[in-house]
Design an enzyme around this catalytic site. Sequence first.
Site, PDB file in Angstrom:
ATOM      1  N   LYS A 161       0.851  -1.191   0.000  1.00  7.10           N
ATOM      2  CA  LYS A 161       0.000   0.000   0.000  1.00  7.10           C
ATOM      3  C   LYS A 161       0.887   1.242   0.000  1.00  7.10           C
ATOM      4  CE  LYS A 161      -3.916   1.890   2.684  1.00  7.10           C
ATOM      5  NZ  LYS A 161      -4.805   1.637   3.844  1.00  7.10           N
TER       6      LYS A 161
ATOM      7  N   SER B  46      -9.650   1.568   2.859  1.00  8.51           N
ATOM      8  CA  SER B  46      -8.796   2.356   2.000  1.00  8.51           C
ATOM      9  C   SER B  46      -7.722   1.548   1.281  1.00  8.51           C
ATOM     10  CB  SER B  46      -8.130   3.466   2.809  1.00  8.51           C
ATOM     11  OG  SER B  46      -7.269   2.900   3.799  1.00  8.51           O
TER      12      SER B  46
ATOM     13  N   SER C  88      -9.796  -0.869   7.001  1.00 17.60           N
ATOM     14  CA  SER C  88      -9.214  -0.699   5.663  1.00 17.60           C
ATOM     15  C   SER C  88      -8.497  -1.905   5.076  1.00 17.60           C
ATOM     16  CB  SER C  88      -8.257   0.478   5.654  1.00 17.60           C
ATOM     17  OG  SER C  88      -9.001   1.665   5.509  1.00 17.60           O
TER      18      SER C  88
HETATM   19  N1  GLN Z   1     -13.320   3.663   6.348  1.00 16.22           N
HETATM   20  C1  GLN Z   1     -12.653   4.086   7.531  1.00 16.22           C
HETATM   21  C2  GLN Z   1     -12.293   5.552   7.421  1.00 16.22           C
HETATM   22  O1  GLN Z   1     -12.678   6.118   6.474  1.00 16.22           O
HETATM   23  C3  GLN Z   1     -11.449   3.230   7.801  1.00 16.22           C
HETATM   24  C4  GLN Z   1     -10.222   3.677   7.125  1.00 16.22           C
HETATM   25  C5  GLN Z   1      -9.007   2.898   7.496  1.00 16.22           C
HETATM   26  O2  GLN Z   1      -9.090   1.837   8.124  1.00 16.22           O
HETATM   27  N2  GLN Z   1      -7.851   3.447   7.148  1.00 16.22           N
HETATM   28  O3  GLN Z   1     -11.644   6.112   8.233  1.00 16.22           O
END
Ligand code: GLN
Length: 490
Positions: free
Chosen positions: A79, A154, A178
């Site tokens: 990532k 994400s 994420s």
């Molecule tokens: N969807 C969650 C957010 O928008 C989780 C994001 C993540 O785990 N980085 O913060």
Amino acid sequence: MKLYDQPAHVLHDMLVNKEITATELTQAVLARMDAVEDEVGAYLTQTRDTALQQAAQTDAKIARGEAIAFLEGIPGALKDNICTKGVKTTCASKILEHFVPPYNAAVVEKLQAANPVLLGKTNMDEFAMGGSTENSAYHPTHNPWNTECVPGGSSGGSAAAVAAGMAIWALGSDTGGSIRQPASFCGVVGMKPTYGRVSRYGLVAYASSLDQIGPLTRDVTDCAHLLNVIAGHDAMDSTSSAAAVPDYTKALVQDVKGLKIGLPKEYFVKGMDADVEKAIRTAIEQFRVLGAEIIDISLPHTEYAISTYYLIAPAEAATNLERYDGVSYGERIDGVDIMEMMTNTRTQKFGAEVKRRIMIGNYALSAGYYDAYYLKALKVRTLIQQDYAKAFETVDVIVAPTAPTPAFKIGSMISDPLQMYLQDVCTVPLNLAGLPGISVPCGYSNQHMPIGLQIIGKPLAEETLLRTAYTYEQSQSFHKEMAVLGGKQA
Ligand code: GLN
């Protein structure tokens, strides 16, 4: 047989038995990228030349009769918020468009000791803020199972790359879901380890008390192998756990007899997709058949998890993102004085969601509101932790959906942030409590989009999670089906 379809443990055996070379394997995955990356958009940076050099090194080693490590010669991706020395790390943000880290994240150092082939850096929501990868400042990523849908986020690029055969394995990061949610949307396995199990050194911080790096793989076996490589104490991360790292592959046994599985009623939320509920209930029946005991439990503070997370995470983000000021870090946009320069930089280079969270976070931390919002959220976080601790007095693991719906259409939710935040209902509570969780494929919607089953464990109970997930996985065949792109597999 298509090499890019295979999990790492199968490919490792083929390399050892000299049925294939690492170069052939890498070329097969690169050819797959040529065929489908335009449709999927999983990558932000590709490192093809070094990938082929790494593969050649592994082949030379095998030719010399030397033993190879598990990941050696197997192509994977990282990532783009994981720092890679000499390779751009943008966090899918314009503010880091040209940032080339001078050092490797701890996980990259650990990986490099195992000599894998690194294919590049994957797309994500900007600074990991989002659940669809639509918040990337560069391009959205498309779900390989239906390119009109999001891959989740994400870590959407990592999940989509693994699902599409453009990487055999990948790393993501999980602050509120994420890794698990994109794994669920893309039909792959994704694990968020216990907070502290994997070093965060060199992971660009979003919300430091919640962030954790973890594997995205084709199956549970690969997940255990990858966790073996990345887990462990690191003096550079003061929150990293000193607990010894077991050999996680030893947990790959098919046995859930007598295992007590908790079923939290609060995770079967209103508005949950009927196909998701059906797939999860079928999986639970399967656990019963396999000999597990299913126990109804309650985690009463679950309904406050989203509000708690969306105060704590933005508060930490607001602080962490102060460093992007055009001086310490970030592309600078000049102005007549320092104030104007910083304003220009941050206004022009951060995307809408990042700005929204910086504003929410600073608001929640500001004098007069701190006690009402931030401090209160910290107290509710403790209540959520206590809910789990109490449940784990009677059960060994908790099983729930990973996400309330399958992958949704690109563009269908992006203009409604609240709706998007509600998607995180089943994943954020674990981060707030620091617990490990794994998502494994457990079926499909009537549109044939993957659905993920989430298994939640006590702190440092990754072995129990892997055993539970492995036993379930081996009792069905969802993990063997690959996404079909463009109506046929390239
Ligand atoms: N969807 C969650 C957010 O928008 C989780 C994001 C993540 O785990 N980085 O913060």
